[in-house]
Scaffold this active site. Structure first.
Site, PDB file in Angstrom:
ATOM      1  N   ARG B  68      16.951  22.555  -4.480  1.00 16.42           N
ATOM      2  CA  ARG B  68      18.129  23.410  -4.242  1.00 16.42           C
ATOM      3  C   ARG B  68      19.309  23.175  -5.159  1.00 16.42           C
ATOM      4  O   ARG B  68      20.348  23.806  -4.983  1.00 16.42           O
ATOM      5  CB  ARG B  68      18.607  23.293  -2.781  1.00 16.42           C
ATOM      6  CG  ARG B  68      17.544  23.620  -1.738  1.00 16.42           C
ATOM      7  CD  ARG B  68      17.008  25.018  -1.885  1.00 16.42           C
ATOM      8  NE  ARG B  68      16.127  25.392  -0.769  1.00 16.42           N
ATOM      9  CZ  ARG B  68      15.155  26.288  -0.872  1.00 16.42           C
ATOM     10  NH1 ARG B  68      14.936  26.914  -2.019  1.00 16.42           N
ATOM     11  NH2 ARG B  68      14.413  26.586   0.168  1.00 16.42           N
ATOM     12  N   ASP B 311       5.591  22.124  -0.748  1.00 18.54           N
ATOM     13  CA  ASP B 311       6.462  23.310  -0.796  1.00 18.54           C
ATOM     14  C   ASP B 311       7.724  23.053   0.037  1.00 18.54           C
ATOM     15  O   ASP B 311       8.227  23.941   0.729  1.00 18.54           O
ATOM     16  CB  ASP B 311       5.724  24.568  -0.314  1.00 18.54           C
ATOM     17  CG  ASP B 311       6.470  25.853  -0.680  1.00 18.54           C
ATOM     18  OD1 ASP B 311       7.506  25.780  -1.382  1.00 18.54           O
ATOM     19  OD2 ASP B 311       6.002  26.930  -0.259  1.00 18.54           O
TER      20      ASP B 311
END
Lengths: 342, 434
Positions: B68, B311
């Site tokens: 992120r 993931d």
């Protein structure tokens, strides 16, 4: 491609699916699936009692209790009948609709729910365009939540009022329902099943009482796998054949607001699935004709059928108030601690 | 740099073929020496860890995470994401480029690798295959590789156009990078929020069909077949369907360089685990049917699957506390991958420990071309996980190192507790109750 070239060598144990904790509050009505036959019988019986009660006595049942109506989608029948039902029991109601509230400013469903709770709401009646929204609201607020329609998913009070309407004609006087109450009865649901919460609610409720549900419509509005939704459900593409087997027919509107780009050939649809007086007379002269509304005259059914002697459309609307009085009463009188339903 | 000796542990290093009690000396960030228990000659005062009863293995490698950063530090930062990775036994993670901005430039790649990011373990950026991951114009792969990228992908989105995908495979092959495809024909999944099928119908949710994945995998394999001579390497990210696996299996038999990874949630859970709109069971690709899940397990057990990858996709609580169809896709996974893999693949389904560990380290390291990682052979990086293989524990998301809590595995029983994670000779994580 050969998918069978790798047969599974052994039966493996896999992680189980946890039992659902919902509904969290025994007064909630989120899905018809949560209702036992005893719950259904209770609601039907209370609907009759409340409908016949002296309005001045009825007014004291929920005197000054606070009921919030939270509507993210437009509604005429459901909103008005819930409001009349709550007021008929003496409750104070507040209507919040998405177009004249802070929802327009981006307030989330969770925050809107918490705000209503802080304002003293003891139950929230929710209409929402997203499937599953009532579960989110119940988890966020801990209040009893009444699902007044969530997306394409559920509309439990509609299924209950449809049931009350059908029972009045097919099983007059019956209020205590069993798994055999509707044995031998076939109910056909016709039209835009894919986008319909009314269809899903009815197809899950009616077989609990022994009815057989036929789903009828074109492929693009009715996938074959709809028959797997629960027991007692089958797909019958031939409208006339379905009519010929039916004691009741529930006609549905094509939900233009949910088609998401899907093109429906309306002329072809009318040719295949429009309920006309001629078809009704030829194939189902004694069948009950229901429609949750709003109806589009001249599309899914003709004006002649809508206004005709077999049509119960306005009777459904009247039953809506009685059923909703029963579920609002249940929401505010069910004891949270016991888990027992009032 | 100081030396560190790990004494008394049971070393499992599948890539080096080691499986036995060994003492391991780490020095200057590398594995310096390995010897039978008690046989190392050590300088006085060498720091040591007592690993009696514990397993030593190459540090785990996750080839598919979302850290992120840049841009969405409220979900995760490189520091918090790598701290979670270290707690989960990982010493290397490959970070997908769907950041804000998209990592499609050497500048962003270098920014992610800068010491100021505070990474607890090694981060290997995967660069965007196309400009802005829009699938229209391919990036300068040589420059991205020089900046530190280890593969290219538009993950989160597919590379949809045949011509662009062909060009991507060819250009990546020229510089020796793999192309990691997020296989989803988005023309079939628009508006979808879970696997298409009877469960989605019943829940009134629009579906994402299995064919949306398998058709892209099949298309990509056709492209790789056409360019067989180029050494193009197609890697299928988060494979979730029986049909996509069948295509990979077939491609492998034909000798193509086609590999795939599977995420723990896909080999453990099915669409039924969505329950009543649990947004922590919403990801893309979605949880699939039981038949798909069973095919994934089978493919892991029989070796068609090349890697387990999490993931790891953190989202803030408020982003997931919304209507199911409005919730973002993705769940976190770094702190549960080992515990779930040992609990299910090893304990329940009897996969040898070495093979499970290989799927979590040696194989993904090889797929990404990470030299000296995924093994503890002398001279390799001193990247190591030390765990108690017998310990059962309950995962509590609230106690995790990730900034986010979005996981369907909260409260689940895990097998195998990480005691220490060592990154290039340095202790990156130590369990509080060692």
């Amino acid at each position: 491609m050969n998918l069978t070239s790798t047969p599974v060598r052994r039966q493996l144990s896999t992680p189980p699916v946890a039992a659902s904790p919902f509904p969290l509050h025994p007064g909630s009505l989120l899905s018809v699936e949560d209702l036992s036959l005893a719950d259904v019988s209770h609601i039907l019986a209370r609907a009759t009692v409340l409908e016949n009660m002296d309005p001045l006595l009825r007014d004291r049942i929920l005197a000054k209790r606070r009921v919030a109506l939270l509507f993210y989608e437009s509604s005429t029948r459901t909103r008005t009948s819930f409001e009349l039902a709550a007021k008929g029991l003496g409750a104070d109601t507040a209507l919040i609709s998405s177009l004249s509230s802070s929802i327009e400013k981006g307030e989330t469903l969770k925050d809107t729910g918490l705000t209503l709770r802080a304002l003293g709401a003891e139950t929230i009646i929710l209409r929402h365009s997203s499937s599953g929204a009532p579960w989110l609201l119940e988890a966020a607020t801990g209040l009893p939540v009444l699902n007044a329609g969530d997306g394409m998913h559920q509309h439990p009070t509609q299924a209950l009022l449809d049931l009350r309407t059908m029972l009045a004609h097919l099983r007059p006087g019956v209020e205590t329902v069993t798994a055999e109450t509707l044995a031998g009865v076939t109910v056909t649901i016709v039209g835009d099943i894919l986008h319909s919460r009314v269809a899903r609610s009815n197809m899950l409720l009616l077989p609990k009482l022994g009815a057989r549900v036929l789903l009828c419509g074109p492929k693009e509005l009715l996938p074959d796998l709809a028959a797997q939704t629960g027991p007692g459900i089958a797909v019958e593409r031939d409208f006339l054949a379905a009519l010929g087997q039916s004691q009741a027919v529930i006609m549905l509107r094509i939900q233009a607001e949910r088609l998401a780009g899907l093109q429906v050939d309306l002329e072809g649809y009318k040719t295949g699935y429009q309920l006309t007086q001629q078809r009704l007379a030829a194939h189902a002269p004694a069948a009950l004709v229901l429609h949750p509304g709003p109806i589009i005259r001249g599309l899914e059914l003709t004006a002649e059928v809508a206004d005709g002697p077999q049509s119960l459309i306005l009777e459904q609307v009247r039953n809506g108030v009685a059923i909703r009085m029963a579920v609002v009463e249940r929401a505010l009188t069910a004891a949270k601690e016991k888990g027992g339903r009032a | 740099m100081t030396a560190l000796v790990i004494r008394g542990g049971y070393l499992i290093d599948p890539a080096a073929g080691v499986d036995g009690l060994r003492d391991v000396l780490l020095k200057d960030g590398k594995v310096a020496e390995i010897a039978a228990a008690g046989k190392l000659k050590l300088a006085n005062g060498t720091e040591s860890l007592d690993a009696t009863g514990l397993v030593l293995a190459p540090g785990l490698v996750d080839m598919h995470v979302h850290l992120r950063e840049p841009g969405q530090g409220y979900k995760e930062t490189i520091a918090s994401g790598t701290a979670a990775a270290a707690a989960g036994g990982f010493t290397a993670v490959a970070a997908m480029p769907n950041t804000v901005p998209v990592n499609d430039s050497p500048e962003t790649t270098r920014w992610m690798l800068a010491p100021e990011r505070g990474a607890a373990i090694r981060v290997f950026p995967i660069a965007a295959a196309t400009r802005g991951s829009k699938g229209e114009a391919i990036n300068d792969f040589a420059a991205l590789k020089a900046a530190g990228a280890v593969a290219v992908s538009d993950d989160g989105r597919p590379i949809l156009k045949d011509g662009i995908m062909r060009e991507t495979l060819a250009a990546a092959a020229r510089v020796g990078l793999s192309v990691i495809q997020h296989a989803e024909d988005t023309r079939m999944t628009q508006g979808g929020s879970m696997n298409a099928g009877a469960t989605a119908f019943k829940l009134g949710l629009r579906g994402m069909p299995a064919e949306a994945e398998s058709s892209i995998v099949e298309r990509d394999i056709r492209l790789v077949t056409e360019m067989r001579d180029t050494r193009a390497h197609l890697h299928v990210a988060h494979t979730s369907t029986a049909a996509a696996l069948a295509a990979v299996r077939q491609a492998r038999r034909s000798g193509l360089r086609v590999t795939c990874e599977v995420a723990p949630h896909h080999f453990l859970l099915t669409e039924e685990h969505v329950g009543l709109y649990n947004t922590n069971a919403k990801m893309c690709p979605p949880l699939r049917s039981a038949a798909d899940r069973d095919a994934l397990i089978e493919a892991i057990l029989d070796g068609v699957v090349d890697a387990i990858a999490t993931d790891h996709a953190p989202h803030a609580v408020h982003e997931k506390e919304v209507e199911f169809e409005n919730a973002p896709n993705g769940i976190i996974g770094l702190e549960t991958a080992l515990g779930l893999s040992l609990r299910w693949l090893h304990k329940e389904w009897k996969m040898p420990l070495g093979r499970v560990l290989s799927l979590l380290s040696a194989q993904p390291a090889a797929l990404l071309g990470l030299k000296g990682r995924g093994t503890l052979a002398v001279g390799s990086f001193a990247d190591m996980v030390i765990f108690d293989p017998k310990a059962e524990w309950t995962y509590r998301a609230a106690e995790g190192k990730s900034k986010s809590r979005n996981t369907p595995f909260d409260g689940w029983t895990m097998q195998g507790k990480v005691r220490w994670t060592i990154s290039e000779g340095r202790i990156a994580y130590a369990a509080e109750t060692a």
